[in-house]
Scaffold this active site. Sequence first.
Site, PDB file in Angstrom:
ATOM      1  N   ASN A 289      -3.000   8.445   5.259  1.00 15.23           N
ATOM      2  CA  ASN A 289      -1.973   7.711   5.858  1.00 15.23           C
ATOM      3  C   ASN A 289      -2.021   7.543   7.413  1.00 15.23           C
ATOM      4  OD1 ASN A 289      -0.704   7.260   3.247  1.00 15.23           O
ATOM      5  ND2 ASN A 289       0.113   9.304   3.399  1.00 15.23           N
TER       6      ASN A 289
ATOM      7  N   HIS B 237       0.367   4.740  -2.353  1.00 11.38           N
ATOM      8  CA  HIS B 237       0.328   5.904  -1.791  1.00 11.38           C
ATOM      9  C   HIS B 237       1.774   6.861  -2.113  1.00 11.38           C
ATOM     10  CE1 HIS B 237      -2.911   5.208   1.366  1.00 11.38           C
ATOM     11  NE2 HIS B 237      -3.231   4.684   0.296  1.00 11.38           N
ATOM     12  N   ASP B 238       2.529   6.357  -2.338  1.00  8.69           N
ATOM     13  CA  ASP B 238       4.054   7.088  -2.484  1.00  8.69           C
ATOM     14  C   ASP B 238       3.571   7.468  -4.208  1.00  8.69           C
ATOM     15  OD1 ASP B 238       6.501   8.429  -2.773  1.00  8.69           O
ATOM     16  OD2 ASP B 238       7.280   6.725  -3.270  1.00  8.69           O
TER      17      ASP B 238
ATOM     18  N   VAL C 208       1.181  10.221  -5.166  1.00 10.54           N
ATOM     19  CA  VAL C 208       1.289  11.605  -4.660  1.00 10.54           C
ATOM     20  C   VAL C 208       2.633  12.220  -5.330  1.00 10.54           C
ATOM     21  CG1 VAL C 208       1.315  13.138  -2.477  1.00 10.54           C
ATOM     22  CG2 VAL C 208      -0.165  10.807  -2.825  1.00 10.54           C
TER      23      VAL C 208
ATOM     24  N   PRO D 152      -7.362   8.133  -4.146  1.00 11.97           N
ATOM     25  CA  PRO D 152      -9.104   7.788  -4.046  1.00 11.97           C
ATOM     26  C   PRO D 152      -9.603   7.301  -2.732  1.00 11.97           C
ATOM     27  CG  PRO D 152      -8.278   5.912  -5.029  1.00 11.97           C
ATOM     28  CD  PRO D 152      -6.971   6.695  -4.702  1.00 11.97           C
TER      29      PRO D 152
ATOM     30  N   SER E  97       8.227  10.690  -1.160  1.00 15.12           N
ATOM     31  CA  SER E  97       7.484  11.785  -0.369  1.00 15.12           C
ATOM     32  C   SER E  97       6.762  11.418   0.674  1.00 15.12           C
ATOM     33  CB  SER E  97       6.771  12.705  -1.333  1.00 15.12           C
ATOM     34  OG  SER E  97       5.708  12.035  -1.955  1.00 15.12           O
TER      35      SER E  97
ATOM     36  N   ARG F 288       0.669  -1.334  -0.077  1.00 10.96           N
ATOM     37  CA  ARG F 288      -0.061   0.115   0.030  1.00 10.96           C
ATOM     38  C   ARG F 288       0.736   1.089  -0.013  1.00 10.96           C
ATOM     39  NH1 ARG F 288      -3.363   2.394   4.910  1.00 10.96           N
ATOM     40  NH2 ARG F 288      -5.109   3.665   3.695  1.00 10.96           N
TER      41      ARG F 288
ATOM     42  N   HIS G  79      -6.167  -5.859  -2.059  1.00 17.57           N
ATOM     43  CA  HIS G  79      -7.144  -5.548  -0.886  1.00 17.57           C
ATOM     44  C   HIS G  79      -7.541  -7.369  -0.614  1.00 17.57           C
ATOM     45  CE1 HIS G  79      -8.713  -1.388  -1.659  1.00 17.57           C
ATOM     46  NE2 HIS G  79      -7.369  -1.615  -1.187  1.00 17.57           N
TER      47      HIS G  79
ATOM     48  N   GLY H 142       4.245  11.544  -7.551  1.00 15.36           N
ATOM     49  CA  GLY H 142       5.231  10.381  -8.207  1.00 15.36           C
ATOM     50  C   GLY H 142       5.787   9.425  -7.196  1.00 15.36           C
TER      51      GLY H 142
ATOM     52  N   ASP I 253      -3.773 -13.292  -3.225  1.00 13.33           N
ATOM     53  CA  ASP I 253      -4.329 -14.009  -4.147  1.00 13.33           C
ATOM     54  C   ASP I 253      -5.909 -13.537  -5.013  1.00 13.33           C
ATOM     55  OD1 ASP I 253      -6.483 -14.350  -2.421  1.00 13.33           O
ATOM     56  OD2 ASP I 253      -5.578 -16.550  -1.897  1.00 13.33           O
TER      57      ASP I 253
ATOM     58  N   ASP J 130       8.355   8.864  -5.268  1.00  9.89           N
ATOM     59  CA  ASP J 130       9.522   9.815  -5.033  1.00  9.89           C
ATOM     60  C   ASP J 130       9.917   9.740  -3.529  1.00  9.89           C
ATOM     61  OD1 ASP J 130       7.626  11.379  -4.006  1.00  9.89           O
ATOM     62  OD2 ASP J 130       8.463  13.213  -4.378  1.00  9.89           O
TER      63      ASP J 130
HETATM   64  C1  HEM Z   1      -8.790   1.587  -6.094  1.00  9.01           C
HETATM   65  C2  HEM Z   1      -8.754   2.402  -5.128  1.00  9.01           C
HETATM   66  C3  HEM Z   1      -8.274   2.198  -3.608  1.00  9.01           C
HETATM   67  C4  HEM Z   1      -8.978   2.793  -2.814  1.00  9.01           C
HETATM   68  C5  HEM Z   1     -10.311   3.508  -2.640  1.00  9.01           C
HETATM   69  C6  HEM Z   1      -8.257   2.227  -1.418  1.00  9.01           C
HETATM   70  C7  HEM Z   1      -8.572   2.134  -0.421  1.00  9.01           C
HETATM   71  C8  HEM Z   1      -8.120   1.576   0.903  1.00  9.01           C
HETATM   72  C9  HEM Z   1      -8.626   1.803   2.284  1.00  9.01           C
HETATM   73  C10 HEM Z   1      -9.778   2.762   2.521  1.00  9.01           C
HETATM   74  C11 HEM Z   1      -8.079   0.938   2.921  1.00  9.01           C
HETATM   75  C12 HEM Z   1      -7.959   0.534   4.309  1.00  9.01           C
HETATM   76  C13 HEM Z   1      -7.413   1.581   5.114  1.00  9.01           C
HETATM   77  C14 HEM Z   1      -7.751   1.500   6.776  1.00  9.01           C
HETATM   78  O1  HEM Z   1      -8.781   1.716   7.055  1.00  9.01           O
HETATM   79  O2  HEM Z   1      -6.836   0.929   7.502  1.00  9.01           O
HETATM   80  C15 HEM Z   1      -7.069   0.190   2.132  1.00  9.01           C
HETATM   81  C16 HEM Z   1      -6.001  -0.966   2.711  1.00  9.01           C
HETATM   82  C17 HEM Z   1      -5.136  -1.491   1.666  1.00  9.01           C
HETATM   83  N1  HEM Z   1      -4.828  -1.002   0.185  1.00  9.01           N
HETATM   84 FE1  HEM Z   1      -5.944  -0.022  -0.855  1.00  9.01          FE
HETATM   85  N2  HEM Z   1      -7.120   1.495  -1.805  1.00  9.01           N
HETATM   86  C18 HEM Z   1      -7.124   1.268  -3.269  1.00  9.01           C
HETATM   87  C19 HEM Z   1      -6.242   0.802  -4.102  1.00  9.01           C
HETATM   88  C20 HEM Z   1      -5.028   0.295  -3.717  1.00  9.01           C
HETATM   89  C21 HEM Z   1      -4.099  -0.090  -4.393  1.00  9.01           C
HETATM   90  C22 HEM Z   1      -3.879   0.161  -5.999  1.00  9.01           C
HETATM   91  C23 HEM Z   1      -3.179  -1.011  -3.538  1.00  9.01           C
HETATM   92  C24 HEM Z   1      -1.862  -1.619  -4.110  1.00  9.01           C
HETATM   93  C25 HEM Z   1      -1.372  -2.013  -5.403  1.00  9.01           C
HETATM   94  C26 HEM Z   1      -3.730  -0.978  -2.475  1.00  9.01           C
HETATM   95  C27 HEM Z   1      -3.341  -1.675  -1.435  1.00  9.01           C
HETATM   96  C28 HEM Z   1      -3.830  -1.853  -0.056  1.00  9.01           C
HETATM   97  C29 HEM Z   1      -3.326  -2.773   0.982  1.00  9.01           C
HETATM   98  C30 HEM Z   1      -2.331  -3.621   0.991  1.00  9.01           C
HETATM   99  C31 HEM Z   1      -4.405  -2.405   2.018  1.00  9.01           C
HETATM  100  C32 HEM Z   1      -4.312  -3.101   3.380  1.00  9.01           C
HETATM  101  C33 HEM Z   1      -3.281  -2.297   4.203  1.00  9.01           C
HETATM  102  C34 HEM Z   1      -3.033  -2.724   5.627  1.00  9.01           C
HETATM  103  O3  HEM Z   1      -3.416  -4.028   6.048  1.00  9.01           O
HETATM  104  O4  HEM Z   1      -1.845  -2.165   6.231  1.00  9.01           O
HETATM  105  N3  HEM Z   1      -4.996  -0.325  -2.492  1.00  9.01           N
HETATM  106  N4  HEM Z   1      -7.083   0.598   0.862  1.00  9.01           N
END
Ligand code: HEM
Length: 336
Positions: free
Chosen positions: A103, A75-76, A79, A172, A85, A71, A202, A81, A264, A83
Site C-alpha cells: 500500500n 486491498h481492503d 485483508v 498477491p 482496515s 484497488r 489493470h 475482509g 475496458d 472492514d
Molecule cells: C491478480 C492479482 C493482482 C496483483 C498481483 C496485482 C498487483 C498490482 C500491482 C503491483 C499494481 C501496481 C502498484 C504500483 O506499483 O504502483 C497494481 C495496480 C492496480 N491494481 Fe492490481 N493486482 C492484482 C489484482 C487486482 C484486482 C483484483 C484489482 C481490483 C479489482 C486491482 C486493481 C488495480 C488497480 C486499479 C491498479 C492501479 C492503481 C493506481 O493507479 O493507483 N488489482 N496491482
Amino acid sequence: MSSSFFSMLFLFLAMTLACMCTSTISLSSSSSSSLMVGFYQQTCPSAEEIVRNVVNNAVTRNPGLGAGLIRMHFHDCFVRGCDASILLDSTLENPSEKENIANNPSMRGYEVIDEAKKQLEAQCPQVVSCADIIAFAARDSASKLGGINYGVESGRRDGRVSLKDDPTQNLPPPFFNLNQLKENFERKGLSLEEMVILSGAHSIGVSHCSSFTQRLYSFNATHPQDPSMDPRFASMLKSKCLNNSPNNVDPTVLQDFVTPNRLDNKYYQNLQNKRGLLTSDQTLVTSPETANMVRNYGGRSSDWANKFAKAMVHMGSIEVLTGIEGEIRKNCRIVN
Ligand code: HEM
Ligand SMILES: *[C@@H]1O[C@H](CO)[C@@H](O)[C@H](O)[C@H]1NC(C)=O
C-alpha cells in the site's frame, strides 16, 4: 464388546458434533448474505448519492483516483475482509496496513474517502460504515471510468484492527505465477475465472517500475529479459524505467497504454499482444488454463463488463462484519 460400544458412541457423538459445526459454519458464513442493496434507504437515504458526488468530482479532476479506489476495495477485502482496515492510520504502538509495501507508497484515494465520510457524518452521524463507503466508491469509479454500473450490497461494519504485516500474507505480489494467484484467490473464496475477470481492473491506473523491472533486466540466468514480453514494449519500458535507478527513484508507467483511463477489456487484448506489465498479468495468457478466458474477454467487452460487476459484488462480500459486529467509525482513520 464394550470397546465397540464406546467406539460407536464416540462415532455418533463425533458425527453429531460435525453436523452442529457444519450448521454453525453455514450460519456464520451466511452473514455475508445479510448485506443488501439499499441498506441505508431508511437510515440515510442520500448516502450513495453523497459518495457518488464526491467520487465523481475527484475522478473528474484526476482519473487516477478512480483506479486507486477500485484497488483500495480489493486491498481492503483481501485483508481481514471488507472492514475498512486499510483506512486506519498507524498509531505510536501500531503500524497499520497502510505502511505495508503493498500500500505504501502506491495506494491512492484515502482523501476521497475522508471527504465522503465528512459529508456523511454531517448528514447522518455514525450511520454509514467506512467499509461501505469504499465499496460504493469503487463502484462509482467503475461507473465513471468504464460505464460499469451495479447495485452495491451494503451493511458492512468497520473493523478495529489493522496490522502492518497482514497484507503480506494476503495480497498477491506482482511476480506470482498462475498457480500462486489461483491459490491466493481461492483462499478468499474467489474462483480462477473471477481472478482473471478482476485482473481486468489493470486496464486503468499506473504501476511503479519496481513492480516489473525484474522482467526487463534480470529475468533469469539465461534470459535477462522476459521472453513473454514483446521486445518493442520492453524497450519502451526500459526508457522509462532505468536499470539500477536509485532506490528512491521509482517512476510510474501506465498499465494500459491503449486506453489508460478507460476501464475496458483492452487489457486482455494487450495480454494477447504480449504487452502485459506484470508477471501476474502475462501469466493469464501464457498459462493454458486461463488462455481461453483471456481470448474470450478480449473479444467480448460486454460479457467481461457484466462479469466484472458480478465479481466485484462477490469480492465485496469477503469476510464482512455485519449486525452488531465491529462498529461504525466516526472517522475512517481512527477506531472509535
Ligand atoms: C491478480 C492479482 C493482482 C496483483 C498481483 C496485482 C498487483 C498490482 C500491482 C503491483 C499494481 C501496481 C502498484 C504500483 O506499483 O504502483 C497494481 C495496480 C492496480 N491494481 Fe492490481 N493486482 C492484482 C489484482 C487486482 C484486482 C483484483 C484489482 C481490483 C479489482 C486491482 C486493481 C488495480 C488497480 C486499479 C491498479 C492501479 C492503481 C493506481 O493507479 O493507483 N488489482 N496491482
Ligand atoms: C529462463 O527462462 C526461459 C524462458 O521462460 C526458459 O526457457 C529457461 O529455461 C530459463 N532459464 C533458466 C536458467 O532458468
